[in-house]
Design an enzyme around this catalytic site. Sequence first.
Site, PDB file in Angstrom:
ATOM      1  CG  HIS A   1     -14.102  -3.703   5.668  1.00  0.00           C
ATOM      2  ND1 HIS A   1     -12.781  -3.463   5.937  1.00  0.00           N
ATOM      3  CD2 HIS A   1     -14.186  -3.834   4.314  1.00  0.00           C
ATOM      4  CE1 HIS A   1     -12.086  -3.448   4.802  1.00  0.00           C
ATOM      5  NE2 HIS A   1     -12.910  -3.680   3.808  1.00  0.00           N
TER       6      HIS A   1
ATOM      7  CG  HIS B   1     -12.987   0.829   1.191  1.00  0.00           C
ATOM      8  ND1 HIS B   1     -12.750   0.458  -0.114  1.00  0.00           N
ATOM      9  CD2 HIS B   1     -12.719  -0.270   1.943  1.00  0.00           C
ATOM     10  CE1 HIS B   1     -12.383  -0.810  -0.141  1.00  0.00           C
ATOM     11  NE2 HIS B   1     -12.344  -1.282   1.092  1.00  0.00           N
TER      12      HIS B   1
ATOM     13  CD  GLU C   1      -9.006  -0.565   1.853  1.00  0.00           C
ATOM     14  OE1 GLU C   1      -9.332  -1.117   2.915  1.00  0.00           O
ATOM     15  OE2 GLU C   1      -8.993  -1.168   0.771  1.00  0.00           O
TER      16      GLU C   1
HETATM   17  C1  GAL Z   1     -10.880  -4.207   1.103  1.00  0.00           C
HETATM   18  C2  GAL Z   1     -10.457  -5.605   1.450  1.00  0.00           C
HETATM   19  C3  GAL Z   1     -10.959  -6.499   0.341  1.00  0.00           C
HETATM   20  C4  GAL Z   1     -12.452  -6.389   0.187  1.00  0.00           C
HETATM   21  C5  GAL Z   1     -12.835  -4.914   0.036  1.00  0.00           C
HETATM   22  C6  GAL Z   1     -14.321  -4.689   0.042  1.00  0.00           C
HETATM   23  O1  GAL Z   1     -10.463  -3.322   2.088  1.00  0.00           O
HETATM   24  O2  GAL Z   1      -9.064  -5.655   1.577  1.00  0.00           O
HETATM   25  O3  GAL Z   1     -10.575  -7.838   0.583  1.00  0.00           O
HETATM   26  O4  GAL Z   1     -13.096  -6.957   1.298  1.00  0.00           O
HETATM   27  O5  GAL Z   1     -12.296  -4.147   1.049  1.00  0.00           O
HETATM   28  O6  GAL Z   1     -14.888  -5.188  -1.112  1.00  0.00           O
END
Ligand code: GAL
Length: 317
Positions: free
Chosen positions: A88, A161, A282
Amino acid sequence: METFTIKNKHLSISCLNYGAAMTSLIVKDKLGKEINVIYGFKDPKDYDHNTYYLGAAVGRIAGRIGGGGFTLNEVFYPLYNDNGVHLHGGTEGFSFRDWELEEITEGEQPEITLKRSSENMEDGYPGNLEVSVTYKLIDNKLSIRFTAESDQDTYVNFTNHNYYNLAGEGSILDQELYMDAASWQEKDEKNLATGKLLDVTNTPFDFRSPRNVGSHPDFKGIDDCFSLGDEEVSAGLYSPESGIEMKVYTNQAAVVVFTPETIDKKEYLNPDPGTYPAICFETQGFNNAPNKPEFPSILLKKGERYINESVYEFNIR
Ligand code: GAL
């Protein structure tokens, strides 16, 4: 931290300048009662330690990049990583930065635009990048639109998100999920995309006909990147309890669907979340695309414009 709110006849949303995080999205249920269909912290200060990226704008590259970075135009760019995994956009990505208000409008189609200039090599990424996100209400639809432009070739993959629960409480396991996805990205033991796509047929991930999120006997949660097909509606969710149905439209090639078993033990605007409290959609490019040429590229060429436009439509049925 500043909070901004816009509303029309159908919807109302609030977001912060910090992380451009959306904190509430209010929709009327079948009885006309207002339901917040995303999880948001009661205290904006909690967004400082937003380990689940609640409501946040995520970038420069959402998802996981392996190999400690990527090579672009024959230069290797190391990225912050934890055991070889960059997640991220790094620990100081766009979700943990102040965005600037560019514009906020009222009326039947109100919108909020936030922007950020990210300097060349910020978080290890090449190019001075100008980014904006616009949250716009168009009747019963919320449009989330990211744009980006760079003065050098670079990779970008922004996403929102939000954690959706169309009843505003309880579990999403008995909400009905649809996905126009015949395959998903295979992952290795570090959750990194290997380059292969797997067929959803006869697996817990086949949602081409709508069914309850948790209905497959082998369901163990979803945290995967699905390759989207050509249908107009890319994904959908329906809560029989509230009668609220959401349809997701996007110009992106993939959607990461994430159904955590639990989220942070903090105070939320909605009742305390239990197990499997929410689901993220997402919409974005393929995970690990810079290191896996098998996948569609997420390259943004110098001077070109990146646009991720995703629309979330709400109806009662
Ligand atoms: C998502 C990701 C998860 C986790 C989450 C944040 O996008 O696929 O594995 O990292 O974000 O908690």
